[in-house]
Each structure stands twice: as structure tokens, then as C-alpha cells.
Design a protein around this motif. Structure first.
Motif, PDB file in Angstrom:
ATOM      1  N   MET A   1      14.688  14.778 -73.476  1.00  0.00           N
ATOM      2  CA  MET A   1      13.557  14.083 -74.105  1.00  0.00           C
ATOM      3  C   MET A   1      13.325  12.719 -73.474  1.00  0.00           C
ATOM      4  O   MET A   1      12.190  12.280 -73.311  1.00  0.00           O
ATOM      5  CB  MET A   1      13.822  13.934 -75.607  1.00  0.00           C
ATOM      6  N   GLU A   2      14.409  12.035 -73.130  1.00  0.00           N
ATOM      7  CA  GLU A   2      14.266  10.718 -72.507  1.00  0.00           C
ATOM      8  C   GLU A   2      13.553  10.823 -71.172  1.00  0.00           C
ATOM      9  O   GLU A   2      12.775   9.930 -70.798  1.00  0.00           O
ATOM     10  CB  GLU A   2      15.648  10.081 -72.327  1.00  0.00           C
ATOM     11  N   THR A   3      13.800  11.925 -70.439  1.00  0.00           N
ATOM     12  CA  THR A   3      13.118  12.120 -69.155  1.00  0.00           C
ATOM     13  C   THR A   3      11.618  12.272 -69.363  1.00  0.00           C
ATOM     14  O   THR A   3      10.813  11.701 -68.610  1.00  0.00           O
ATOM     15  CB  THR A   3      13.669  13.376 -68.449  1.00  0.00           C
ATOM     16  N   ILE A   4      11.230  13.002 -70.398  1.00  0.00           N
ATOM     17  CA  ILE A   4       9.802  13.184 -70.687  1.00  0.00           C
ATOM     18  C   ILE A   4       9.156  11.859 -71.040  1.00  0.00           C
ATOM     19  O   ILE A   4       8.062  11.523 -70.552  1.00  0.00           O
ATOM     20  CB  ILE A   4       9.611  14.206 -71.827  1.00  0.00           C
ATOM     21  N   TYR A   5       9.836  11.080 -71.890  1.00  0.00           N
ATOM     22  CA  TYR A   5       9.296   9.778 -72.265  1.00  0.00           C
ATOM     23  C   TYR A   5       9.143   8.869 -71.044  1.00  0.00           C
ATOM     24  O   TYR A   5       8.124   8.195 -70.874  1.00  0.00           O
ATOM     25  CB  TYR A   5      10.204   9.099 -73.299  1.00  0.00           C
ATOM     26  N   SER A   6      10.159   8.844 -70.184  1.00  0.00           N
ATOM     27  CA  SER A   6      10.090   7.975 -69.011  1.00  0.00           C
ATOM     28  C   SER A   6       8.999   8.434 -68.048  1.00  0.00           C
ATOM     29  O   SER A   6       8.346   7.608 -67.394  1.00  0.00           O
ATOM     30  CB  SER A   6      11.445   7.932 -68.302  1.00  0.00           C
ATOM     31  N   MET A   7       8.760   9.752 -67.959  1.00  0.00           N
ATOM     32  CA  MET A   7       7.678  10.260 -67.117  1.00  0.00           C
ATOM     33  C   MET A   7       6.323   9.816 -67.658  1.00  0.00           C
ATOM     34  O   MET A   7       5.420   9.438 -66.892  1.00  0.00           O
ATOM     35  CB  MET A   7       7.741  11.786 -67.032  1.00  0.00           C
ATOM     36  N   ILE A   8       6.168   9.849 -68.976  1.00  0.00           N
ATOM     37  CA  ILE A   8       4.905   9.415 -69.578  1.00  0.00           C
ATOM     38  C   ILE A   8       4.682   7.930 -69.349  1.00  0.00           C
ATOM     39  O   ILE A   8       3.567   7.488 -69.022  1.00  0.00           O
ATOM     40  CB  ILE A   8       4.884   9.748 -71.087  1.00  0.00           C
ATOM     41  N   VAL A   9       5.744   7.131 -69.516  1.00  0.00           N
ATOM     42  CA  VAL A   9       5.627   5.684 -69.298  1.00  0.00           C
ATOM     43  C   VAL A   9       5.230   5.383 -67.854  1.00  0.00           C
ATOM     44  O   VAL A   9       4.335   4.566 -67.588  1.00  0.00           O
ATOM     45  CB  VAL A   9       6.953   4.967 -69.645  1.00  0.00           C
ATOM     46  N   LEU A  10       5.871   6.055 -66.894  1.00  0.00           N
ATOM     47  CA  LEU A  10       5.520   5.846 -65.489  1.00  0.00           C
ATOM     48  C   LEU A  10       4.088   6.311 -65.199  1.00  0.00           C
ATOM     49  O   LEU A  10       3.392   5.703 -64.383  1.00  0.00           O
ATOM     50  CB  LEU A  10       6.497   6.579 -64.578  1.00  0.00           C
ATOM     51  N   THR A  11       3.661   7.362 -65.858  1.00  0.00           N
ATOM     52  CA  THR A  11       2.275   7.809 -65.697  1.00  0.00           C
ATOM     53  C   THR A  11       1.311   6.716 -66.147  1.00  0.00           C
ATOM     54  O   THR A  11       0.308   6.433 -65.472  1.00  0.00           O
ATOM     55  CB  THR A  11       2.015   9.090 -66.502  1.00  0.00           C
ATOM     56  N   LEU A  12       1.609   6.080 -67.276  1.00  0.00           N
ATOM     57  CA  LEU A  12       0.766   4.982 -67.750  1.00  0.00           C
ATOM     58  C   LEU A  12       0.741   3.832 -66.748  1.00  0.00           C
ATOM     59  O   LEU A  12      -0.322   3.255 -66.465  1.00  0.00           O
ATOM     60  CB  LEU A  12       1.275   4.478 -69.106  1.00  0.00           C
ATOM     61  N   ILE A  13       1.900   3.514 -66.177  1.00  0.00           N
ATOM     62  CA  ILE A  13       1.993   2.404 -65.234  1.00  0.00           C
ATOM     63  C   ILE A  13       1.212   2.693 -63.958  1.00  0.00           C
ATOM     64  O   ILE A  13       0.444   1.859 -63.469  1.00  0.00           O
ATOM     65  CB  ILE A  13       3.473   2.101 -64.924  1.00  0.00           C
ATOM     66  N   PHE A  14       1.388   3.889 -63.414  1.00  0.00           N
ATOM     67  CA  PHE A  14       0.699   4.239 -62.172  1.00  0.00           C
ATOM     68  C   PHE A  14      -0.793   4.473 -62.389  1.00  0.00           C
ATOM     69  O   PHE A  14      -1.581   4.337 -61.450  1.00  0.00           O
ATOM     70  CB  PHE A  14       1.343   5.480 -61.547  1.00  0.00           C
ATOM     71  N   SER A  15      -1.167   4.835 -63.607  1.00  0.00           N
ATOM     72  CA  SER A  15      -2.584   5.061 -63.900  1.00  0.00           C
ATOM     73  C   SER A  15      -3.353   3.766 -64.113  1.00  0.00           C
ATOM     74  O   SER A  15      -4.587   3.759 -63.972  1.00  0.00           O
ATOM     75  CB  SER A  15      -2.728   5.934 -65.157  1.00  0.00           C
ATOM     76  N   THR A  16      -2.652   2.692 -64.448  1.00  0.00           N
ATOM     77  CA  THR A  16      -3.321   1.456 -64.839  1.00  0.00           C
ATOM     78  C   THR A  16      -4.278   0.916 -63.778  1.00  0.00           C
ATOM     79  O   THR A  16      -5.452   0.652 -64.089  1.00  0.00           O
ATOM     80  CB  THR A  16      -2.275   0.388 -65.228  1.00  0.00           C
ATOM     81  N   PRO A  17      -3.864   0.713 -62.520  1.00  0.00           N
ATOM     82  CA  PRO A  17      -4.836   0.202 -61.536  1.00  0.00           C
ATOM     83  C   PRO A  17      -5.973   1.168 -61.259  1.00  0.00           C
ATOM     84  O   PRO A  17      -7.106   0.741 -61.003  1.00  0.00           O
ATOM     85  CB  PRO A  17      -3.981  -0.030 -60.279  1.00  0.00           C
ATOM     86  N   ILE A  18      -5.699   2.471 -61.321  1.00  0.00           N
ATOM     87  CA  ILE A  18      -6.770   3.460 -61.144  1.00  0.00           C
ATOM     88  C   ILE A  18      -7.789   3.320 -62.264  1.00  0.00           C
ATOM     89  O   ILE A  18      -9.010   3.283 -62.041  1.00  0.00           O
ATOM     90  CB  ILE A  18      -6.194   4.889 -61.125  1.00  0.00           C
ATOM     91  N   LEU A  19      -7.298   3.215 -63.480  1.00  0.00           N
ATOM     92  CA  LEU A  19      -8.167   3.136 -64.653  1.00  0.00           C
ATOM     93  C   LEU A  19      -9.014   1.870 -64.641  1.00  0.00           C
ATOM     94  O   LEU A  19     -10.234   1.920 -64.864  1.00  0.00           O
ATOM     95  CB  LEU A  19      -7.308   3.201 -65.918  1.00  0.00           C
ATOM     96  N   ILE A  20      -8.397   0.725 -64.375  1.00  0.00           N
ATOM     97  CA  ILE A  20      -9.136  -0.542 -64.376  1.00  0.00           C
ATOM     98  C   ILE A  20     -10.231  -0.522 -63.313  1.00  0.00           C
ATOM     99  O   ILE A  20     -11.378  -0.920 -63.566  1.00  0.00           O
ATOM    100  CB  ILE A  20      -8.173  -1.724 -64.142  1.00  0.00           C
ATOM    101  N   THR A  21      -9.890  -0.042 -62.120  1.00  0.00           N
ATOM    102  CA  THR A  21     -10.862  -0.001 -61.028  1.00  0.00           C
ATOM    103  C   THR A  21     -11.974   0.990 -61.315  1.00  0.00           C
ATOM    104  O   THR A  21     -13.154   0.721 -61.034  1.00  0.00           O
ATOM    105  CB  THR A  21     -10.155   0.356 -59.713  1.00  0.00           C
ATOM    106  N   ALA A  22     -11.638   2.143 -61.874  1.00  0.00           N
ATOM    107  CA  ALA A  22     -12.653   3.154 -62.190  1.00  0.00           C
ATOM    108  C   ALA A  22     -13.606   2.652 -63.276  1.00  0.00           C
ATOM    109  O   ALA A  22     -14.820   2.936 -63.223  1.00  0.00           O
ATOM    110  CB  ALA A  22     -11.980   4.450 -62.633  1.00  0.00           C
TER     111      ALA A  22
END
Length: 315
Positions: A1-22
């Protein structure tokens, strides 16, 4: 479960510049100006954010936040060039945006040579750090995702989605901006300046594009190099199309593209990915970008007047 949570958190982090720019590209295209220059705007934002952070960090702990502001302002200033070429001179908007991307590539290297005597900025030591909010992190499900080991810039991105939705759909300004992108002659006929609306949309795009680049370099790197952005501006453009030019659609598309970037980190932990070469994961975000455009761009209908220079005499 911790792996899933950490994957989601990293997804949010990597998505942030894409989202702001889009979201920035959304404002520009809703006003009727196609902004291919998102990549270049991110490069300028990243360069000035990293430079300001390096120069100010010996004097203040707020250097990264000041760097964010500098990056956003840099993107806004450079976007005025795209606005002038596209709106006043009625040049081809795709060519104008491409020219700014090429300009950013050379200019940021040139400025790095002048300021730092090398083709990159110096490494900074006070970029943004991941934070765990002790009380909020204990909330079931949401705590481990949104309040554990996460950058504060993620909250900025989600706030921008809500604010942009409200501005575009619940305010007179948003109605005028959207109308300008769909029917500029109708807007002009009721006394609203098409030029003002389009300049506003393009400058907002520049501010957010620069902010997206600043966030990316201050959370995913230790200095600005010519490879710091590595095509993220084009992925943001794809997220805009994939998200059908709506704030929440862009949010979903950005999360989709962001998730593809973190698979490399966890490839050794997932048995079905373990034997794939590392180069596959480097290629994956761009492969998904092309695939999404192939399958969805024909089904997406953007603002009707986007990409068409406004000519009052053609009414």
C-alpha cells in the motif's frame, strides 16, 4: 500500500509543471491565440527561477519563492513578443511560437555564459523541499497522498485549476475571453476589444508557462540546463488538447502524462515492468503524447477562432 501511495504522490509532483503550463495554454487558446511557445516560456521561467534562487539563497530562505515569481514574470514578458507578432502583426501563430522556442534555447545558454561562465546555472542548495504535515498526514487515504512528503507547489497547481474554472465560467471576464476565441467579430460588435482580450490571454499563458518551468526546475532538478524542460511544454500542449480545453479536463490529462514519467522509478519494484529497458521509460511520456494526439485530437474541438488572426474588415 505504501508503494501505491508513493506512486500517487510522485504522479502529483511530476504532473504539477505540466498542469500549470497547460492551464496557461488554456487561457491563450480560449482567447483565440495558439501558443506553441509553451516549451520556450517554460525554459525562460526555469532559467530565471534557478538564477534568482542561486543569487539570493545566501541572503534569504525565501529565495525559491522569489525564484518562482521571477520565472513567472520572465514568461509573461517573453509572451508579449508572441502576442505582438500574432495579434498586431497577424503572423502565423505556429511559426511565432516555434521561433520563441528556438530563441529560448539559444538565449538561456547565452545568459548562462554571461552570468555563470558556463552553459548552465550554478547548482542551488535551497530549492523546494518535500514536507510532511504531521496532523493532516494522519487523515485516512488523503493524508498519505496530499500531506506526506510532498512539495507545496502541488497545492498551487490544484488551486490554479479551481481558480481558472471559476474565472472562465463564472465571471464576465471569462465569458468575454471564451467568446473572443469562438467569435471575435461578435465580441467586437458589442464594444469589447478583441486585442485586449487576446493580449490578456497570451500574457496569462506566459505567466503560467514561466511558473510551470520554475516549478519544474526547483523541484525536479538542482540547476537549469538546456535539457531541464526536455519537451514538457509540448506535453502540456498535448494535455490541453487531450483535456478538451477545460480546466478539469486538463487536470486529468496532466495526471495521465505525469503518471507515465514515474514508471521508471518503480520499474524494478513491479514484476511486469522489471525486464523492460530503461530507454523504454524515457520514451514513454512522449510516446503517450503522440498516441493521445493521434486518437483524440480529431475528436476534440477547440475554440473556433484559435489560430486565426483577427481582421475587423473580414466581418
Amino acid at each position: 500500500m505504501e508503494t501505491i501511495y508513493s506512486m500517487i504522490v510522485l504522479t502529483l509532483i511530476f504532473s504539477t509543471p505540466i498542469l500549470i503550463t497547460a492551464i496557461g495554454g488554456l487561457f491563450s487558446e480560449r482567447s483565440g491565440v495558439v501558443n506553441i511557445a509553451l516549451e520556450g516560456l517554460m525554459m525562460f521561467g526555469a532559467f530565471f527561477a534557478a538564477t534568482v534562487t542561486v543569487l539570493l539563497e545566501p541572503y534569504t530562505a525565501a529565495a525559491p519563492w522569489i525564484g518562482l515569481l521571477a520565472g513567472a514574470l520572465a514568461g509573461g514578458i517573453v509572451s508579449l513578443l508572441h502576442a505582438y507578432l500574432s495579434i498586431n502583426l497577424k503572423s502565423d501563430q505556429v511559426i511565432s511560437g516555434t521561433a520563441i522556442n528556438m530563441f529560448a534555447l539559444g538565449m538561456t545558454i547565452y545568459l548562462s555564459q554571461i552570468i555563470f561562465h558556463q552553459q548552465r546555472t550554478r547548482a542551488y542548495t535551497r530549492g523546494f523541499i518535500k514536507t510532511t504535515y504531521s496532523g493532516l498526514s494522519k487523515i485516512p487515504v488523503l493524508g498519505p497522498i496530499f500531506f506526506t512528503n510532498i512539495y507545496p507547489t502541488v497545492y498551487i497547481a490544484f488551486l490554479l485549476v479551481i481558480v481558472s474554472w471559476y474565472v472562465l465560467y463564472k465571471t464576465p471576464f471569462g465569458l468575454r475571453l471564451r467568446a473572443t476565441g469562438d467569435n471575435p467579430h461578435a465580441v467586437d460588435s458589442v464594444g469589447i476589444s478583441v486585442y485586449v482580450q487576446r493580449y490578456t490571454g497570451v500574457v496569462l499563458s506566459g505567466l503560467l508557462g514561466g511558473l510551470g518551468g520554475a516549478v519544474m526546475v526547483l523541484t525536479q532538478d538542482i540547476q537549469y540546463t538546456v535539457l531541464s524542460i526536455h519537451g514538457t511544454g509540448f506535453i502540456a500542449l498535448a494535455a490541453l488538447i487531450f483535456g478538451k480545453w477545460t480546466p478539469f479536463g486538463v487536470l486529468g490529462a496532466s495526471l495521465f502524462f505525469g503518471s507515465s514519467q514515474i514508471l521508471k522509478v518503480y520499474s524494478t519494484n513491479l514484476s511486469f515492468l522489471r525486464y523492460l529497458p530503461a530507454e523504454f521509460f524515457d520514451m514513454l511520456p512522449y510516446l503517450l503524447t503522440v498516441t493521445a494526439l493521434v486518437f483524440f485530437s480529431g475528436k476534440s474541438s477547440g475554440p473556433k477562432a484559435a489560430g486565426v488572426p483577427y481582421d475587423k474588415g473580414s466581418r
